[in-house]
Design an enzyme around this catalytic site. Sequence first.
Site, PDB file in Angstrom:
ATOM      1  N   ARG A 160      96.159 122.892  92.383  1.00 45.00           N
ATOM      2  CA  ARG A 160      95.605 121.608  91.906  1.00 45.00           C
ATOM      3  C   ARG A 160      96.563 120.913  90.944  1.00 45.00           C
ATOM      4  O   ARG A 160      96.680 119.696  90.959  1.00 45.00           O
ATOM      5  CB  ARG A 160      94.236 121.817  91.257  1.00 45.00           C
ATOM      6  CG  ARG A 160      93.163 122.245  92.264  1.00 45.00           C
ATOM      7  CD  ARG A 160      91.870 122.579  91.584  1.00 45.00           C
ATOM      8  NE  ARG A 160      92.100 123.659  90.625  1.00 45.00           N
ATOM      9  CZ  ARG A 160      91.363 123.869  89.540  1.00 45.00           C
ATOM     10  NH1 ARG A 160      90.351 123.087  89.252  1.00 45.00           N
ATOM     11  NH2 ARG A 160      91.630 124.877  88.729  1.00 45.00           N
ATOM     12  N   ASN A 169      88.703 122.601  93.388  1.00 51.44           N
ATOM     13  CA  ASN A 169      88.466 123.809  94.165  1.00 51.44           C
ATOM     14  C   ASN A 169      87.072 123.726  94.755  1.00 51.44           C
ATOM     15  O   ASN A 169      86.148 123.223  94.110  1.00 51.44           O
ATOM     16  CB  ASN A 169      88.544 125.055  93.276  1.00 51.44           C
ATOM     17  CG  ASN A 169      89.964 125.427  92.909  1.00 51.44           C
ATOM     18  OD1 ASN A 169      90.912 125.057  93.585  1.00 51.44           O
ATOM     19  ND2 ASN A 169      90.116 126.174  91.831  1.00 51.44           N
TER      20      ASN A 169
END
EC number: 3.6.1.7
Length: 95
Positions: free
Chosen positions: A23, A41
């Site tokens: 990320r 996520n």
Amino acid sequence: MGSKNNSRAKILVRGKVQGVGFRYYILQRAQECRLSGYTQNLPGGEVETVVEGDKMFIEDLYRAIQRGPKGSEVKEALITWEDPKGNFRTFEIKK
């Protein structure tokens, strides 16, 4: 919004993409491309990214996502183009 800021995409990534800085990698690339949106996520182990901006830069981000950061293993990266909504100002990591 400018005429070039007219694309939106949802990118779903599967593989070894959680716990490897994926990320943060996406955040950095999206900011470099001046894109807005978010990445997060998902409970199933995937990473979802929703992004808006210039289509060329979204395609650049998608290619970077397909490569992934060191330590990751991208098995699949699916991109879905959507109508832009213009509801993002920045790019962020959602928890």
